[in-house]
Write an enzyme that holds these catalytic residues in place. Structure first.
Site, mmCIF file in Angstrom:
data_model
loop_
_atom_site.group_PDB
_atom_site.id
_atom_site.type_symbol
_atom_site.label_atom_id
_atom_site.label_comp_id
_atom_site.label_asym_id
_atom_site.label_seq_id
_atom_site.Cartn_x
_atom_site.Cartn_y
_atom_site.Cartn_z
ATOM 1 N N ASN A 15 5.025 0.225 -71.254
ATOM 2 C CA ASN A 15 5.773 -1.045 -71.148
ATOM 3 C C ASN A 15 6.540 -1.158 -72.467
ATOM 4 O O ASN A 15 5.915 -1.196 -73.537
ATOM 5 C CB ASN A 15 4.756 -2.166 -71.016
ATOM 6 C CG ASN A 15 5.238 -3.421 -70.343
ATOM 7 O OD1 ASN A 15 4.530 -4.421 -70.386
ATOM 8 N ND2 ASN A 15 6.397 -3.423 -69.704
ATOM 9 N N ASN A 67 12.497 -11.306 -70.701
ATOM 10 C CA ASN A 67 12.460 -10.229 -69.722
ATOM 11 C C ASN A 67 13.775 -9.454 -69.748
ATOM 12 O O ASN A 67 14.777 -9.939 -70.310
ATOM 13 C CB ASN A 67 12.250 -10.805 -68.317
ATOM 14 C CG ASN A 67 10.780 -11.018 -67.989
ATOM 15 O OD1 ASN A 67 9.943 -10.150 -68.191
ATOM 16 N ND2 ASN A 67 10.469 -12.201 -67.498
ATOM 17 N N CYS A 76 3.692 -12.120 -72.587
ATOM 18 C CA CYS A 76 3.718 -10.679 -72.359
ATOM 19 C C CYS A 76 2.559 -10.063 -73.137
ATOM 20 O O CYS A 76 2.541 -10.123 -74.373
ATOM 21 C CB CYS A 76 5.056 -10.111 -72.844
ATOM 22 S SG CYS A 76 5.165 -8.321 -72.680
ATOM 23 N N GLU A 196 7.071 -5.988 -61.674
ATOM 24 C CA GLU A 196 7.195 -7.064 -62.663
ATOM 25 C C GLU A 196 8.390 -7.981 -62.437
ATOM 26 O O GLU A 196 9.532 -7.529 -62.336
ATOM 27 C CB GLU A 196 7.315 -6.473 -64.072
ATOM 28 C CG GLU A 196 6.111 -6.801 -64.937
ATOM 29 C CD GLU A 196 6.363 -6.575 -66.399
ATOM 30 O OE1 GLU A 196 7.068 -7.378 -67.031
ATOM 31 O OE2 GLU A 196 5.841 -5.550 -66.875
ATOM 32 N N CYS A 206 1.468 -3.426 -67.246
ATOM 33 C CA CYS A 206 1.722 -4.844 -67.520
ATOM 34 C C CYS A 206 0.419 -5.439 -68.072
ATOM 35 O O CYS A 206 -0.608 -5.418 -67.385
ATOM 36 C CB CYS A 206 2.137 -5.559 -66.235
ATOM 37 S SG CYS A 206 2.449 -7.307 -66.453
ATOM 38 N N THR A 208 -0.533 -8.647 -69.073
ATOM 39 C CA THR A 208 -1.088 -9.825 -68.401
ATOM 40 C C THR A 208 -1.504 -9.464 -66.983
ATOM 41 O O THR A 208 -2.401 -10.086 -66.419
ATOM 42 C CB THR A 208 -0.049 -10.960 -68.357
ATOM 43 O OG1 THR A 208 1.189 -10.455 -67.819
ATOM 44 C CG2 THR A 208 0.178 -11.559 -69.738
HETATM 45 N N1 LIG Z 1 7.505 -9.985 -66.558
HETATM 46 C C1 LIG Z 1 6.452 -10.950 -66.794
HETATM 47 C C2 LIG Z 1 6.293 -11.231 -68.289
HETATM 48 C C3 LIG Z 1 6.000 -10.007 -69.043
HETATM 49 C C4 LIG Z 1 4.714 -9.388 -68.630
HETATM 50 C C5 LIG Z 1 4.434 -8.220 -69.578
HETATM 51 N N2 LIG Z 1 5.043 -6.983 -69.216
HETATM 52 C C6 LIG Z 1 2.974 -8.062 -69.894
HETATM 53 O O1 LIG Z 1 2.624 -6.991 -70.454
HETATM 54 O O2 LIG Z 1 2.194 -8.995 -69.675
HETATM 55 C C7 LIG Z 1 6.808 -12.259 -66.143
HETATM 56 O O3 LIG Z 1 7.979 -12.606 -66.119
HETATM 57 O O4 LIG Z 1 5.863 -12.918 -65.685
#
Ligand SMILES: N[C@@H](CCC[C@H](N)C(=O)O)C(=O)O
Length: 264
Positions: A15, A67, A76, A196, A206, A208
């Site tokens: 990522n 993003n 993130c 994502e 990802c 989260t």
């Molecule tokens: N794209 C996600 C936010 C980013 C998530 C990220 N890649 C992570 O590692 O948590 C969103 O818009 O919810």
């Protein structure tokens, strides 16, 4: 006319992020077109997101996440880990830190080998949605779908993830979509592929997302710490499950790697 931008590129289990030292508060966070261009993999630097490291009177730094679509994003996890490594490179921190992100304060520690342990916000609970899977918010919204053994590798994550993210249930705010395969033997990792939101494609991992998967998997026999394998590498999520269904003391751990630095 944009000024010259000095940046560092980082990646956390694939990522990837454009990192900007914006302690001088010079970057125009409203310039969505510039962020989108910088993240463009053909016409720009290329990344899943862009992160500003800014000063904050009460924390070691503030992390501002965008993003790849150019818009401010939610929390993130992999980007948080990369920002901790970036802060260490800049000399802003030593090993332990407390920083502010869009979902509130986070503590983190970076080890000598570059491994970063990031404490995530507590998670109140999870919602089972018939025919969809489990929905929970780990700083970003995530739908978690447990798939039968053996199909994950061949799954069309782009098409299936996009359909769910833009479908009737999630169209308004969107969601990230995680497709999961349980371990086939004790000691094996849970396998995860993620579509994502805001990248509008599958990413190599990802943070989260794997956090959401680990918490949801606790109802399928997963015990803390949970090992998770993504196409971009392995991550670990530790947590305490509370009697009221909430989760606390959540830590996302994994590598955060400097790739290159440059000007654009
Ligand atoms: N794209 C996600 C936010 C980013 C998530 C990220 N890649 C992570 O590692 O948590 C969103 O818009 O919810």
């Amino acid at each position: 006319m944009s000024t010259t931008l000095h940046f560092c590129k980082y990646q956390g289990t694939g990522n990837d992020f454009v990192m900007v030292d914006d302690r001088a508060n010079q970057f125009d966070a409203a310039d969505h077109q510039r962020v989108r261009h910088l993240c463009d993999r053909r016409r720009g630097i290329g990344a899943d997101g862009l992160i500003l490291l800014r000063q904050h009177p009460e924390y070691d730094f503030e992390m501002v996440y965008f993003n790849a679509d150019g818009h401010l994003g939610s929390m993130c996890g992999n980007g948080g880990r990369c920002t901790v490594a970036f802060a260490r490179r800049l000399g802003v921190i030593e090993t332990d830190t407390r920083f502010l992100a869009t979902d509130g304060p986070h503590e983190a520690r970076i080890e000598a080998d570059g491994l970063v342990h990031l404490r995530m916000q507590d998670v109140r609970g999870q919602q089972e949605i018939d025919d969809y899977g489990v929905f929970l918010d780990t700083g970003s919204p995530h739908l978690v779908r447990f798939e039968p053994t053996g199909i994950l590798a061949g799954l069309d994550v782009f098409a299936e993830g996009r359909a769910l993210r833009n479908g009737e249930l999630f169209r308004q705010k969107g969601t990230n979509v995680n497709f999961v395969e349980a371990p086939v033997a004790p000691g094996q990792p849970w396998q995860v592929r993620t579509y994502e939101r805001g990248v509008e494609d599958e990413t190599l991992s990802c943070g989260t997302g794997v956090t959401a998967v680990a918490l949801a998997a606790s109802r399928h026999g997963a015990a803390s710490p949970v090992q998770l394998r993504t196409p971009g590498g392995e991550l670990q999520v530790a947590f305490e499950a509370q009697p009221d269904g909430s989760f606390t003391h959540i830590y996302l751990s994994g590598p955060a790697t400097f790739v290159f630095e440059g000007e654009v």
